[in-house]
Write an enzyme that holds these catalytic residues in place. Structure first.
Site: not given
Ligand code: 9MR
Length: 368
Positions: A152, A259
């Site tokens: 990101e 994702e």
């Molecule tokens: O889906 C992920 C969630 O389970 C975690 O708790 C969170 C914090 O680590 O991150 C979420 O994933 C993110 C990803 O790492 C980057 N893109 C956005 C995702 C959703 O927030």
């Protein structure tokens, strides 16, 4: 053939088609791309969830446990227990692992950017970035297939190229090239990716093309780009997404859908900027049981997406669903806390939803 024998074979055929065991997703799409899924800690997964992951998918992305706040919460104090457990689980079950992620604006402890009471210098930050990447990537050398080296890093603003995160502000745009070079040193055999949301849209697509070209011009290796695809029902930019896939492929890098989820509950914010939050309203908290007509539309739209991914099979290397089932999605808590969402292929009881059946059916269509 004698009529009796013919009757026997016909009966056998009918019996087979009456209760066919559907093929796992990973087999159904084996000729097109790898199927992946995100997961939380191993301890949080029930035996049934583990079995479903192993049955359906070929690749896992640990959603939290490779992030810097987990791997190096304090300088020089590395905590790998959770990541180790996931890598062991993957290895013993024939799953490949994606390392997510090394340089990011979120979940990066404040110590990275401080030098006592002062901000860290550029040199100190680069040393820390290198040490972090060497420790984490080096530990899993040969065991993690590829890394989301930078996550990101593109700006959401139309007139701004890179996200002004602390890395960018304190090191400069160069932090991205440096991170890729450090990762290449730490495991020359691992694939190196840049992952972002919103790259299906032209303004972020153009920035990602610029970034890949700049890295390539400097001789920095980048193997792939991730289009996260946190999408919303009835608002999927299908054509733009396909254009992005083709445009990234033309740069000579692999394209990963990293994702994927398809939000059923309305939200105002696009993408996955988790710093944004919305207040609960009458319409944004979801439903304990999803309305069947929405599940049907979701199924149709998932199918349309997978038709695009198959058409672009030469470009698309992997499609990762962002968590196993509806109960595990981050969309239950973002952008509104405590809502009940249904964005994935399996429901909370691990049962395949209409979306699962529709996606699987696409695998047997002729590629359009
Ligand atoms: O889906 C992920 C969630 O389970 C975690 O708790 C969170 C914090 O680590 O991150 C979420 O994933 C993110 C990803 O790492 C980057 N893109 C956005 C995702 C959703 O927030």
């Amino acid at each position: 053939m004698r009529p009796v024998l013919l009757g026997f074979f016909l009966l056998l055929g009918v019996m087979r088609s009456a209760s066919p065991e559907p093929p796992p997703l990973k087999e159904a799409f084996a000729r097109d791309f790898d199927m992946g899924v995100a997961c939380a800690s191993l301890a949080s997964l029930s035996p049934e969830e583990r079995a479903l992951i192993v049955r359906e998918f070929k690749v896992i992305t640990p959603g939290s446990h490779f992030k810097p706040d987990h791997t190096q919460p304090a300088e020089g104090r590395f905590t790998f227990e959770q990541a180790d457990a996931l890598v062991d689980f993957a290895q013993s079950n024939g799953l490949a692992v994606v390392g997510h992620t090394l340089a990011w604006h979120n979940q990066t402890p404040a110590w990275f950017f401080a030098d006592g009471p002062n901000p860290a210098s550029r040199e100190l930050l680069l040393k820390r970035l290198r040490d972090h990447i060497h420790a984490v990537v080096g530990r899993y050398r040969g065991r993690v297939k590829g890394w989301d080296v930078v996550n990101e890093g593109l700006s959401d603003k139309s007139d701004e190229y890179l996200r002004p995160n602390k890395w960018q502000q304190m090191v400069g745009d160069d932090y991205i090239a440096q991170a890729f070079a450090f990762a290449q040193e730490a495991d020359p055999g691992a694939e190196l990716y840049f992952n972002d949301y919103g790259t299906e849209y032209p303004h972020k697509r153009a920035k990602l093309i610029r970034l890949v070209k700049e890295l390539q011009a400097r001789g920095i290796r980048i193997d792939g780009v991730g289009i996260q695809c946190h999408l919303q029902l009835d608002r999927i930019p299908f054509e733009e997404l396909e254009q992005s896939i083709a445009a990234f492929h033309a740069l000579g890098v692999k394209v990963m859908i990293t994702e994927l989820d398809l939000d059923l509950v309305e939200r105002l914010v696009w993408g996955a900027d988790t710093t944004q939050h919305e207040e609960p309203t009458a319409t944004n908290l979801g439903w304990k049981v999803a309305p069947p007509e929405l599940l049907q539309r979701q199924a149709e739209q998932y199918a349309q997406l997978f038709r695009i991914f198959r058409r672009q099979h030469a470009a698309v290397d992997r499609v990762t669903i962002w968590h196993l089932h509806d109960g595990k999605s981050f969309l239950n808590n973002w952008p509104v806390k405590g809502r009940t969402n249904h964005p994935l292929l399996f429901d909370r009881h691990l049962q395949p939803k209409p979306a699962f059946d529709a996606v699987l059916a696409v695998a047997s269509e002729p590629r359009s």
